[in-house]
Design a protein around this motif. Sequence first.
Motif, PDB file in Angstrom:
ATOM      1  N   ARG A 332      20.750 -77.169 -38.598  1.00 43.03           N
ATOM      2  CA  ARG A 332      21.043 -77.862 -37.357  1.00 43.03           C
ATOM      3  C   ARG A 332      19.947 -78.882 -37.035  1.00 43.03           C
ATOM      4  O   ARG A 332      20.222 -80.022 -36.682  1.00 43.03           O
ATOM      5  CB  ARG A 332      21.168 -76.842 -36.227  1.00 43.03           C
ATOM      6  N   THR A 368      27.641 -85.828 -40.458  1.00 43.76           N
ATOM      7  CA  THR A 368      28.326 -85.033 -39.436  1.00 43.76           C
ATOM      8  C   THR A 368      29.605 -84.410 -39.980  1.00 43.76           C
ATOM      9  O   THR A 368      30.101 -83.423 -39.438  1.00 43.76           O
ATOM     10  CB  THR A 368      28.678 -85.894 -38.210  1.00 43.76           C
ATOM     11  N   GLY A 371      35.377 -84.003 -40.208  1.00 42.22           N
ATOM     12  CA  GLY A 371      35.951 -83.196 -39.121  1.00 42.22           C
ATOM     13  C   GLY A 371      34.935 -82.776 -38.092  1.00 42.22           C
ATOM     14  O   GLY A 371      35.265 -82.061 -37.138  1.00 42.22           O
ATOM     15  N   PRO A 373      30.897 -81.104 -37.150  1.00 43.50           N
ATOM     16  CA  PRO A 373      30.315 -79.787 -37.409  1.00 43.50           C
ATOM     17  C   PRO A 373      31.049 -78.680 -36.656  1.00 43.50           C
ATOM     18  O   PRO A 373      31.586 -78.901 -35.561  1.00 43.50           O
ATOM     19  CB  PRO A 373      28.873 -79.942 -36.912  1.00 43.50           C
ATOM     20  N   ASP A 374      31.062 -77.482 -37.229  1.00 43.66           N
ATOM     21  CA  ASP A 374      31.703 -76.336 -36.578  1.00 43.66           C
ATOM     22  C   ASP A 374      30.842 -75.792 -35.445  1.00 43.66           C
ATOM     23  O   ASP A 374      31.379 -75.255 -34.466  1.00 43.66           O
ATOM     24  CB  ASP A 374      31.959 -75.231 -37.613  1.00 43.66           C
ATOM     25  N   ASP A 375      29.541 -75.918 -35.589  1.00 44.15           N
ATOM     26  CA  ASP A 375      28.628 -75.411 -34.565  1.00 44.15           C
ATOM     27  C   ASP A 375      28.831 -76.202 -33.271  1.00 44.15           C
ATOM     28  O   ASP A 375      28.557 -77.404 -33.225  1.00 44.15           O
ATOM     29  CB  ASP A 375      27.187 -75.564 -35.061  1.00 44.15           C
ATOM     30  N   PRO A 376      29.317 -75.576 -32.176  1.00 44.83           N
ATOM     31  CA  PRO A 376      29.601 -76.327 -30.945  1.00 44.83           C
ATOM     32  C   PRO A 376      28.351 -76.960 -30.338  1.00 44.83           C
ATOM     33  O   PRO A 376      28.421 -78.050 -29.760  1.00 44.83           O
ATOM     34  CB  PRO A 376      30.194 -75.265 -30.010  1.00 44.83           C
ATOM     35  N   ARG A 379      27.597 -80.026 -32.406  1.00 49.07           N
ATOM     36  CA  ARG A 379      28.643 -81.015 -32.121  1.00 49.07           C
ATOM     37  C   ARG A 379      28.353 -81.738 -30.803  1.00 49.07           C
ATOM     38  O   ARG A 379      28.449 -82.967 -30.703  1.00 49.07           O
ATOM     39  CB  ARG A 379      29.996 -80.290 -32.043  1.00 49.07           C
ATOM     40  N   ILE A 417      33.653 -80.952 -27.094  1.00 40.08           N
ATOM     41  CA  ILE A 417      33.624 -80.274 -28.387  1.00 40.08           C
ATOM     42  C   ILE A 417      35.015 -80.043 -28.952  1.00 40.08           C
ATOM     43  O   ILE A 417      35.170 -79.708 -30.129  1.00 40.08           O
ATOM     44  CB  ILE A 417      32.857 -78.942 -28.296  1.00 40.08           C
ATOM     45  N   HIS A 418      36.061 -80.204 -28.118  1.00 43.56           N
ATOM     46  CA  HIS A 418      37.429 -79.980 -28.587  1.00 43.56           C
ATOM     47  C   HIS A 418      38.116 -81.278 -29.016  1.00 43.56           C
ATOM     48  O   HIS A 418      39.201 -81.238 -29.593  1.00 43.56           O
ATOM     49  CB  HIS A 418      38.254 -79.302 -27.487  1.00 43.56           C
ATOM     50  N   ARG A 420      39.182 -84.397 -31.159  1.00 44.17           N
ATOM     51  CA  ARG A 420      39.245 -84.586 -32.614  1.00 44.17           C
ATOM     52  C   ARG A 420      38.124 -85.522 -33.055  1.00 44.17           C
ATOM     53  O   ARG A 420      37.951 -86.592 -32.490  1.00 44.17           O
ATOM     54  CB  ARG A 420      40.606 -85.161 -33.021  1.00 44.17           C
ATOM     55  N   TRP A 421      37.395 -85.085 -34.089  1.00 46.02           N
ATOM     56  CA  TRP A 421      36.254 -85.872 -34.565  1.00 46.02           C
ATOM     57  C   TRP A 421      36.695 -87.238 -35.084  1.00 46.02           C
ATOM     58  O   TRP A 421      35.973 -88.228 -34.930  1.00 46.02           O
ATOM     59  CB  TRP A 421      35.504 -85.101 -35.633  1.00 46.02           C
TER      60      TRP A 421
END
Length: 559
Positions: A332, A368, A371, A373-376, A379, A417-418, A420-421
């Motif tokens: 991170r 990045t 899609g 990063p999964d880590d909120p 993100r 965080i929700h 779309r990247w």
Amino acid sequence: MRRMLIVDDEPLIADGLYTFFAKADIEDMEILKVYSAKQALEWLDTVKVDIVLSDICMPGMDGMQLIQEIVDRWPRCKVILLTGHNEFEYAHQAIRNPCVADYLLKTEGMEKIRETVEQTLKQIARENDFRYQAEWFQEKMPKALPQLQRQLLLDLLKRRGAKAWMNLQEEFDAIRLPFRAELAVLPMLLRIEEWGSYESQSDQRLLCYAAANIAEELLGDKAAVKVAELDSRSLVCYIQPHAGQLQQHGLEQGWERTIRFVMGTLESIQQSCRDCLRLSVSIIAANQAVQWGGLQQSVNRLGLAVFDSPGHGMEKLMRLDITGETAGLSLRQDKLAAAELLLEHMKQRLLEGSDDWMCSFRQWVEITGEGGPDDPFLRLRLLHGIADVSLRTVQEAGLSEEAGREHDLAPMLHFNIHTRWSDIIAFYRETCQWIVLRRRDSCRLDESHILMNIHHYIKQHLDGDLSLTRIAQEVSLNPSYLSRWYKKVTGRGISDYILERRVEKSKELLLGTTLRMQDISGQLGFSDQHYFFRFFKKAVGCTPQEYRDQRKGAAETKM
């Protein structure tokens, strides 16, 4: 740019010297001329002058009095004195003054004067040469060394790419850092956990300095070591084996002995900070040396380990395996550091109006992930980072008002965080494209505006001061830069444009008015009408009077 001021109360001589040196085209030197010492002082109060070529005998204030005024304003200015008579007393006084480069008789001729000017320019260059100043540099540099060393040590934590490390040894040698660029380096972090009774920032900075000295002194017995202040309570330490260790034991054993010594000394550093400074200090050391190019990542991991380990605020003593399982803890931190650096590069390119911003943006997308990063937490930090850089870029580029009319920045307020990247990437790509296009338009408009102001000033002041220095003041640019920029933009020099405007204006006055030649020459900035005659004939091919007679005769014939 060098600047030479010609001072003589006889316009014919001043104009002649000015014309001669203007034609000599001495590289990167501007020629100014005045007809009295009083006018010379006006220039000397306005700009720095490197050489003054002055007559000695002038009414009001003579050349010797002018010298004192010059020295008072510009101690490094060189003066070349001219006289029509071989006056021993003047020569004697002049030679005793250190700013006087030479004393010449006007009868010695233009070539002798030019030779003296060129020798004086060489003398100025020698005095400004680094080798000439080496003694001074050696005296002053030790005082600046600690700050220079700290700046380089911190800069090493921001470098990316192989090119950034190419001249590292030269950089070390230049500021006397005891490191070898071809060797790896062992990083270590010292963090102040408790300040005790020290509350003021000045006290805390002094204590950081003292803690760094303790670490350098204790580790310096067996290692090459330097410590730099990373932030208000953290110190980063760089360690390599002493040259003697490597010579005696070889590279592998030399490193083993150095690391063993360092690890055994960490507790002593903490103890000394506690006993001598009343400071509680945590120390986190890497378990092995890393290449200089991997320094940033390693120090990030050491910093993250301080916060990820239990017992926040307690006096820790850790040896961190930066190549093992703990490496995953810094993912991170690494991504955030890389993203921040790329966004700053992108910002600079956008402000320049350069398409190179796309390279930094693509790299940002790569680290990045398509899609995101999964880590909120990561993100959210990345979202905040790119939003902050985009808004700062818009503001610094002066596009805040345009953004309100042409490009809606409101969507960034709703990204979370929700989101779309891919939508986030598309929005910021479009935003950057808009910024760079508007920035280019703005730069072109600025250049056009500056060019227009230059041409307007020249047209309105053909009878006045058209020195490069004065024109540069009008548009707030460095004179030397203005000269290069104007030639790059227009394909010719400013003096060529001034020449064209003077020819054009002289033709208008000759044909459109009944003014005498003396009056016309005055309106074009010539102090002597004979000088105007020579100028006009060279440019047009005939004298001003011949031009007037020919054109008027032709007009009468047509009628």
